[in-house]
Design an enzyme around this catalytic site. Structure first.
Site, PDB file in Angstrom:
ATOM      1  N   ARG A 120     -14.258 -21.596  -6.993  1.00 52.12           N
ATOM      2  CA  ARG A 120     -15.255 -20.875  -6.174  1.00 52.12           C
ATOM      3  C   ARG A 120     -14.911 -20.880  -4.693  1.00 52.12           C
ATOM      4  NH1 ARG A 120     -18.671 -23.670  -9.687  1.00 52.12           N
ATOM      5  NH2 ARG A 120     -19.352 -22.340 -11.393  1.00 52.12           N
ATOM      6  N   LYS A 142     -11.028  -8.633   3.298  1.00 52.26           N
ATOM      7  CA  LYS A 142     -11.060  -7.893   2.021  1.00 52.26           C
ATOM      8  C   LYS A 142      -9.904  -8.406   1.168  1.00 52.26           C
ATOM      9  CE  LYS A 142     -13.217  -3.508   3.349  1.00 52.26           C
ATOM     10  NZ  LYS A 142     -13.025  -2.048   3.473  1.00 52.26           N
ATOM     11  N   GLU A 184      -1.072   2.713  10.897  1.00 46.23           N
ATOM     12  CA  GLU A 184      -2.350   2.001  11.059  1.00 46.23           C
ATOM     13  C   GLU A 184      -2.556   1.573  12.520  1.00 46.23           C
ATOM     14  OE1 GLU A 184      -4.622   1.862   8.803  1.00 46.23           O
ATOM     15  OE2 GLU A 184      -3.637   1.987   6.847  1.00 46.23           O
ATOM     16  N   LYS A 226      -9.429  -4.556  15.099  1.00 41.18           N
ATOM     17  CA  LYS A 226      -9.943  -4.855  13.750  1.00 41.18           C
ATOM     18  C   LYS A 226     -10.914  -6.038  13.797  1.00 41.18           C
ATOM     19  CE  LYS A 226      -9.430  -4.887   9.017  1.00 41.18           C
ATOM     20  NZ  LYS A 226      -8.690  -4.709   7.796  1.00 41.18           N
ATOM     21  N   GLU A 236     -19.004  -4.012   5.619  1.00 40.16           N
ATOM     22  CA  GLU A 236     -18.970  -2.547   5.619  1.00 40.16           C
ATOM     23  C   GLU A 236     -20.307  -1.929   5.221  1.00 40.16           C
ATOM     24  OE1 GLU A 236     -15.175  -0.902   4.321  1.00 40.16           O
ATOM     25  OE2 GLU A 236     -16.151   0.981   3.907  1.00 40.16           O
ATOM     26  N   ARG A 240     -17.955  -0.622   9.892  1.00 42.12           N
ATOM     27  CA  ARG A 240     -16.595  -0.932   9.426  1.00 42.12           C
ATOM     28  C   ARG A 240     -15.933   0.280   8.775  1.00 42.12           C
ATOM     29  NH1 ARG A 240     -14.261  -6.484   6.643  1.00 42.12           N
ATOM     30  NH2 ARG A 240     -12.191  -5.652   6.183  1.00 42.12           N
ATOM     31  N   ASN A 244     -11.701   3.578   8.169  1.00 41.06           N
ATOM     32  CA  ASN A 244     -11.137   4.524   7.187  1.00 41.06           C
ATOM     33  C   ASN A 244     -10.728   5.849   7.824  1.00 41.06           C
ATOM     34  OD1 ASN A 244     -11.545   2.656   5.181  1.00 41.06           O
ATOM     35  ND2 ASN A 244     -13.630   3.358   4.775  1.00 41.06           N
ATOM     36  N   HIS A 247      -8.044   8.150   6.424  1.00 37.24           N
ATOM     37  CA  HIS A 247      -7.847   7.777   5.023  1.00 37.24           C
ATOM     38  C   HIS A 247      -8.410   8.803   4.050  1.00 37.24           C
ATOM     39  CE1 HIS A 247      -6.657   4.021   6.838  1.00 37.24           C
ATOM     40  NE2 HIS A 247      -6.327   3.520   5.665  1.00 37.24           N
ATOM     41  N   HIS A 251      -5.461   9.548   1.983  1.00 34.06           N
ATOM     42  CA  HIS A 251      -5.497   9.032   0.620  1.00 34.06           C
ATOM     43  C   HIS A 251      -5.310  10.161  -0.391  1.00 34.06           C
ATOM     44  CE1 HIS A 251      -7.532   7.173  -2.950  1.00 34.06           C
ATOM     45  NE2 HIS A 251      -6.588   6.307  -2.658  1.00 34.06           N
ATOM     46  N   HIS A 264       1.865   4.289   2.484  1.00 39.20           N
ATOM     47  CA  HIS A 264       0.438   4.424   2.799  1.00 39.20           C
ATOM     48  C   HIS A 264       0.203   4.835   4.268  1.00 39.20           C
ATOM     49  CE1 HIS A 264      -3.830   3.526   2.787  1.00 39.20           C
ATOM     50  NE2 HIS A 264      -3.646   2.756   3.837  1.00 39.20           N
TER      51      HIS A 264
HETATM   52  P1  NAD Z   1       3.771  -4.770   0.377  1.00 35.86           P
HETATM   53  O1  NAD Z   1       3.034  -6.039   0.407  1.00 35.86           O
HETATM   54  O2  NAD Z   1       4.088  -4.188  -0.958  1.00 35.86           O
HETATM   55  O3  NAD Z   1       5.140  -4.967   1.183  1.00 35.86           O
HETATM   56  C1  NAD Z   1       6.075  -3.924   1.223  1.00 35.86           C
HETATM   57  C2  NAD Z   1       7.467  -4.397   0.767  1.00 35.86           C
HETATM   58  O4  NAD Z   1       8.065  -5.169   1.809  1.00 35.86           O
HETATM   59  C3  NAD Z   1       7.430  -5.316  -0.444  1.00 35.86           C
HETATM   60  O5  NAD Z   1       8.534  -5.047  -1.280  1.00 35.86           O
HETATM   61  C4  NAD Z   1       7.560  -6.705   0.186  1.00 35.86           C
HETATM   62  O6  NAD Z   1       8.099  -7.659  -0.717  1.00 35.86           O
HETATM   63  C5  NAD Z   1       8.498  -6.429   1.323  1.00 35.86           C
HETATM   64  N1  NAD Z   1       8.413  -7.344   2.450  1.00 35.86           N
HETATM   65  C6  NAD Z   1       7.308  -7.942   2.951  1.00 35.86           C
HETATM   66  N2  NAD Z   1       7.605  -8.591   4.077  1.00 35.86           N
HETATM   67  C7  NAD Z   1       8.922  -8.412   4.308  1.00 35.86           C
HETATM   68  C8  NAD Z   1       9.805  -8.814   5.339  1.00 35.86           C
HETATM   69  N3  NAD Z   1       9.371  -9.490   6.391  1.00 35.86           N
HETATM   70  N4  NAD Z   1      11.104  -8.466   5.238  1.00 35.86           N
HETATM   71  C9  NAD Z   1      11.546  -7.710   4.189  1.00 35.86           C
HETATM   72  N5  NAD Z   1      10.748  -7.269   3.203  1.00 35.86           N
HETATM   73  C10 NAD Z   1       9.448  -7.623   3.261  1.00 35.86           C
HETATM   74  O7  NAD Z   1       3.049  -3.626   1.221  1.00 35.86           O
HETATM   75  P2  NAD Z   1       2.122  -3.634   2.535  1.00 35.86           P
HETATM   76  O8  NAD Z   1       2.285  -2.299   3.126  1.00 35.86           O
HETATM   77  O9  NAD Z   1       2.339  -4.832   3.365  1.00 35.86           O
HETATM   78  O10 NAD Z   1       0.649  -3.766   1.936  1.00 35.86           O
HETATM   79  C11 NAD Z   1       0.095  -2.753   1.134  1.00 35.86           C
HETATM   80  C12 NAD Z   1      -1.101  -3.316   0.386  1.00 35.86           C
HETATM   81  O11 NAD Z   1      -2.070  -3.735   1.338  1.00 35.86           O
HETATM   82  C13 NAD Z   1      -1.781  -2.334  -0.542  1.00 35.86           C
HETATM   83  O12 NAD Z   1      -1.981  -2.938  -1.788  1.00 35.86           O
HETATM   84  C14 NAD Z   1      -3.113  -2.052   0.130  1.00 35.86           C
HETATM   85  O13 NAD Z   1      -4.140  -1.772  -0.797  1.00 35.86           O
HETATM   86  C15 NAD Z   1      -3.348  -3.341   0.842  1.00 35.86           C
HETATM   87  N6  NAD Z   1      -4.262  -3.231   2.002  1.00 35.86           N
HETATM   88  C16 NAD Z   1      -5.296  -4.097   2.058  1.00 35.86           C
HETATM   89  C17 NAD Z   1      -6.166  -4.067   3.136  1.00 35.86           C
HETATM   90  C18 NAD Z   1      -7.267  -5.078   3.230  1.00 35.86           C
HETATM   91  O14 NAD Z   1      -8.131  -4.937   4.112  1.00 35.86           O
HETATM   92  N7  NAD Z   1      -7.263  -6.109   2.407  1.00 35.86           N
HETATM   93  C19 NAD Z   1      -5.983  -3.139   4.161  1.00 35.86           C
HETATM   94  C20 NAD Z   1      -4.893  -2.263   4.087  1.00 35.86           C
HETATM   95  C21 NAD Z   1      -4.033  -2.320   2.988  1.00 35.86           C
HETATM   96  N1  GLY Z   2      -8.664  -1.512   5.825  1.00 37.84           N
HETATM   97  C1  GLY Z   2     -10.043  -1.224   6.037  1.00 37.84           C
HETATM   98  C2  GLY Z   2     -10.895  -2.442   6.155  1.00 37.84           C
HETATM   99  O1  GLY Z   2     -10.416  -3.538   6.187  1.00 37.84           O
HETATM  100  O2  GLY Z   2     -12.085  -2.325   6.191  1.00 37.84           O
END
Ligand code: NAD
Ligand code: GLY
Length: 358
Positions: A120, A142, A184, A226, A236, A240, A244, A247, A251, A264
């Protein structure tokens, strides 16, 4: 540089450091008691940064253990989360044991949800290693994984105890991943920080070329934007949703083109252009805002051309049917660089917005 996230009872620092991960252990020890600590990463990031992470934590007095999850969005699943939770519990996880997410947004989201749900809730440390995760996913709480019904449908709001963004880790990132994060960053500038937007506008090429000073300022300013928004509306309920911006249209492109065609953040940049053009067409912002956003997108090395997609496919991908049930589209409306308002507009605005994709 430390940026505070001011949430009552759950405030935490975002460390943005010019160096690599050498100082991580000391930063964690300043926030959490030393003892066992679990580090979760994927094979790509682990191959590059796991040793440095474990060394730094051990030097600060922790007893770290490493765990691996697979790389890639297709593994951001309930199955990966369940296996990880079982692995952590099997290794003797206790309520006081911190869990470190070392990697990009995929790792951060999965590990964050594991930390939120195992026992938990155990202390979570986010160590983002992509630009996108530094400026967006690691901040704000999130967490979650995808379901067969859609993206991010299983998860929790769960704030980390600290975020540690080591800028040197960006040096190994694929250029397309860096660009994705820049989309972003630009969004945060348009939303709430004119100086951040000007930095993208004037120094975009230097960021693409991994200039540490420019990228560092972009990360810091983005995290501030942020952090401010999250502090005002953690769950949100309203404000918040301005995060988006870009997006709705972005999206739609990402889904219609097929995930993986464009990153993305590249789609968010296309969406930003469409949504700013839409605001200008409605008379909500002056036309020069459109020109400035288009020019900044190009200077950041982001594409300004949407792949060929039919209006029907885009509408479907934008979730028109689901939105039709609600009858309204809640969207951020750009008023000028650095200022937006949230507005519920009629659904007939959605095809108009999508038609303005570049
Ligand atoms: P990712 O985590 O897939 O990373 C992209 C690629 O880069 C992967 O292959 C990873 O292994 C590699 N990588 C990471 N760090 C590296 C480094 N320093 N050197 C070399 N390679 C490296 O993608 P991302 O763009 O970081 O994240 C996308 C995800 O984030 C999505 O799933 C999306 O839904 C999520 N997201 C979440 C929020 C939130 O608020 N929680 C907000 C925006 C996006
Ligand atoms: N990426 C949008 C949020 O964190 O609310």
């Amino acid at each position: 540089m430390i940026i505070p996230v001011s949430l009552e009872g759950r405030a935490y620092p975002i460390h943005v450091v010019d160096e690599g991960l050498g100082g991580l252990g000391a930063a964690v020890a300043a926030t959490l008691p030393t003892g066992p600590i679990m580090v979760v990463t994927n094979p790509v990031v682990g191959g590059l940064y796991l040793d440095a992470t474990l060394r730094s934590l051990a030097a600060a007095g922790f007893s770290p253990r490493a765990f691996e999850i697979p790389d890639g969005e297709r593994h951001k699943s309930v199955a990966t989360w369940a296996t990880l939770v079982e692995d952590l519990l099997g290794a003797g996880l206790r309520r006081s044991t911190p869990v470190v997410a070392l990697g990009g947004g995929v790792t951060g989201d999965i590990v964050g949800f594991a930390a939120a749900s195992a026992l938990r809730g155990v202390p979570l440390v986010q160590v983002p290693t992509t630009l996108l995760s530094m400026v967006d996913s690691a901040v704000g709480g999130k967490t979650g994984v995808n379901s067969s019904h859609g993206k991010n449908l299983v998860g929790a709001f769960y704030q980390p105890r600290l975020v540690y963004a080591a800028m040197q880790t960006l040096r190994t990132l694929e250029p397309a991943e860096l660009r994705s994060g820049l989309g972003e960053v630009l969004k945060h500038g348009v939303l709430r920080d004119e100086a951040l937007f000007a930095l993208c506008e004037q120094q975009g090429e230097r960021a693409v070329a991994l200039d540490g000073a420019v990228l560092g300022e972009m990360v810091e300013r983005s995290c501030r934007v942020k952090a401010e928004v999250v502090a005002l509306d953690e769950r949100e309920d309203g404000l918040r949703a301005i995060l988006n911006l870009g997006h709705t249209a972005g999206h739609a492109v990402e889904t219609a083109a097929g995930h993986g065609t464009l990153r993305h953040g590249e789609c968010v940049a296309l969406g930003l252009v469409a949504e700013v053009r839409w605001a200008a067409a409605r008379g909500d912002c002056p036309p020069e805002v459109v020109h400035r956003v288009e020019a900044a997108v190009a200077r950041l090395g982001l594409t300004i051309r949407t792949p060929p997609l039919s209006p029907q496919d885009l509408l479907r991908a934008a979730g028109y049917d689901k939105k039709a049930a609600r009858g309204m589209l809640r969207t951020a409306v750009v008023e000028r660089i650095g200022a937006v308002r949230l507005e519920a507009v009629g659904l007939e605005e959605l095809p108009r917005m999508l038609a303005l994709l570049p």
